[in-house]
Design an enzyme around this catalytic site. Structure first.
Site, PDB file in Angstrom:
ATOM      1  N   GLU A  82       0.803  -1.398   0.578  1.00  0.00           N
ATOM      2  CA  GLU A  82      -0.353   0.495  -0.057  1.00  0.00           C
ATOM      3  C   GLU A  82       0.804   1.309   0.198  1.00  0.00           C
ATOM      4  O   GLU A  82       0.259   2.470  -0.042  1.00  0.00           O
ATOM      5  CB  GLU A  82      -0.959  -0.093   1.163  1.00  0.00           C
ATOM      6  CG  GLU A  82      -0.623  -0.390   2.898  1.00  0.00           C
ATOM      7  CD  GLU A  82      -1.671  -0.426   3.636  1.00  0.00           C
ATOM      8  OE1 GLU A  82      -2.573   0.488   3.460  1.00  0.00           O
ATOM      9  OE2 GLU A  82      -1.691  -0.953   4.461  1.00  0.00           O
ATOM     10  N   CYS A 114      -4.142  -3.001   4.719  1.00  0.00           N
ATOM     11  CA  CYS A 114      -2.681  -4.616   4.915  1.00  0.00           C
ATOM     12  C   CYS A 114      -3.248  -5.879   4.794  1.00  0.00           C
ATOM     13  O   CYS A 114      -2.798  -7.209   5.461  1.00  0.00           O
ATOM     14  CB  CYS A 114      -2.238  -4.287   6.044  1.00  0.00           C
ATOM     15  SG  CYS A 114      -1.666  -2.465   7.072  1.00  0.00           S
ATOM     16  N   HIS A 226      -2.645  -9.332  13.219  1.00  0.00           N
ATOM     17  CA  HIS A 226      -2.406  -8.479  12.869  1.00  0.00           C
ATOM     18  C   HIS A 226      -2.087  -7.249  13.702  1.00  0.00           C
ATOM     19  O   HIS A 226      -2.948  -6.885  14.241  1.00  0.00           O
ATOM     20  CB  HIS A 226      -3.282  -7.949  10.726  1.00  0.00           C
ATOM     21  CG  HIS A 226      -3.315  -6.295  11.134  1.00  0.00           C
ATOM     22  ND1 HIS A 226      -1.742  -6.341  10.045  1.00  0.00           N
ATOM     23  CD2 HIS A 226      -3.652  -5.129  10.909  1.00  0.00           C
ATOM     24  CE1 HIS A 226      -2.068  -5.178   9.876  1.00  0.00           C
ATOM     25  NE2 HIS A 226      -2.901  -3.852  10.021  1.00  0.00           N
TER      26      HIS A 226
END
Ligand code: COA
Length: 376
Positions: A82, A114, A226
């Protein structure tokens, strides 16, 4: 092959993070914040800061080069990011050139905040399932940059993850996951913006919703979460209530993240590195993995750790890479990020500084917008 379950997954794994970092005490002092907010409240101790010779492609190359020992078998390169450098040309083309991966090979860049690396991993798995004998190189590389003196400044970082996906993987079989997609404005970066528009608190809510929607109980001892910041793993783990992992397991999950910071796509896989490095023997273990990409998609999936996986991981090299970084002072951090932001807007640029001795790749020039790399 009818009737035989073909096993596909991660054969090799590696990471790279830049050679300099900013200590959170240093950042807190400069920003007039109690250091305990950053260290206890956000969970970060350090964040990696990108060097002047590098960008997302050199970081990906540094991560991938040591695990690309069978280049001719790689038929697909997926580059998740990204922090892309070009709206049209895939970063994977530069990477293919730099790593000298021979044709025939397909290359593509993937984007979904992500989450794209997890998407890439599953797409590569399906590709290998339908192309027996072929391998895929799946990488992510990102620079998380929110700007000086912003709430997100403490959740920055830089780094890359690389995986070889193959049949009969030596590290972990990748099992299908459960995705959950929802159109929410928690974090996004329109073409008009150099930094993301982020509602951090709302993003945590969206993350938690996606986790609740996708989590599949399995009695896991380890779950990778994450982590845009390391404390997010604690928050997510609490959501799981009776299925939560132990505090000891969480320490492993966070061990790389709290040292490196946010590497966007690769942040979940820093949890995997922490578990693989910190735990003595994981043979036969099923590890839960929760991937989240703002905007948003969450996916929960599992990895089955393979016998003899220790033969293909580099615990010592992974920890030495972290511990051998150099600390920056505030001026060093600000100059590094100013250089990076300015250079990423240049159409013509020539690298005139010296790359560190342990660097293998460098961005040599930008020539009419086209990037030129060198192997040092
Ligand atoms: N000692 C210990 N803890 C402290 C403290 C101190 N002196 N001061 C504050 N804290 C705690 C707060 O209680 C809070 O804990 P909690 O989250 O458990 O409630 C935590 O530190 C953070 O403080 P807060 O005031 O909420 O921080 P903030 O407004 O600066 O925002 C983020 C923090 C993470 C939301 C912000 O940095 C951000 O938006 N980052 C970007 C995250 C991102 O990219 N998300 C999208 C991708 S998933």
């Amino acid at each position: 092959m009818k009737g035989i379950r073909r096993m596909v997954g991660i054969d090799r794994l590696n990471y790279y993070t830049p050679r300099s970092y900013l200590d959170m005490h240093t950042l807190a002092e400069a920003r007039g914040v109690d250091p305990m907010k950053y260290i206890k409240g956000i969970g970060q101790e350090k964040m990696s800061v990108i060097g002047p010779h590098e960008d997302i492609i050199t970081m990906a190359a540094e991560a991938a080069a040591p695990i690309c020992d069978d280049k001719a078998a790689i038929d697909l390169i997926i580059f998740a990011t990204e922090s892309g450098v070009d709206y049209s040309k895939a970063a994977a083309i530069y990477l293919q050139h730099l790593l000298e991966i021979p044709n025939p090979v397909r290359v593509i860049e993937l984007k979904q905040a992500c989450y794209a690396l997890t998407s890439g991993l599953h797409l590569a798995r399906d590709f290998v399932l339908s192309h027996p004998g072929k391998k895929a190189l799946v990488v992510s590389s990102d620079v998380a940059w929110y700007g000086f003196e912003t709430a997100g400044e403490v959740t920055q970082g830089a780094g890359a993850i690389a995986m070889i996906v193959s049949e009969n993987p030596r590290l972990a079989v990748v099992n299908s996951g459960t995705p959950y997609t929802s159109d929410v404005p928690d974090f996004y970066r329109p073409n008009t913006h150099d930094v993301p528009i982020v509602d951090g608190k709302f993003s945590i809510e969206c993350y938690n919703t996606a986790l609740k929607q996708t989590f599949t109980p399995g009695g896991y001892t380890y779950i990778g979460f994450h982590m845009p910041f390391a404390k997010m793993a604690d928050k997510a783990n609490r959501i799981l209530q009776d299925d939560a992992i132990s505090d000891d397991a969480l320490l492993h999950v966070k061990s790389f993240s709290k040292e490196i910071g946010n590497i966007y796509n690769g942040s979940l896989y820093l949890a995997l590195l922490g578990i693989l490095t910190g735990v003595g023997d994981l043979t036969g273990e099923t590890i839960g993995m929760f991937s989240y990409g703002s905007g948003s998609i969450g996916e929960f999936f599992t990895l089955d750790i393979q016998p003899n996986y220790q033969d293909v991981i580099e615990k010592d090299a992974w920890t030495t890479h972290l511990s051998s970084r150099q600390a920056l002072d505030m001026l060093g951090y600000e100059m590094a990020m100013e250089h990076f932001i300015k250079r990423e807007k240049e159409t013509d640029y020539h690298f005139s500084l010296t790359a560190p001795d342990d660097a293998t790749f460098a961005l040599k020039a930008i020539d009419n917008g086209h990037r030129v790399y060198t192997r040092l």
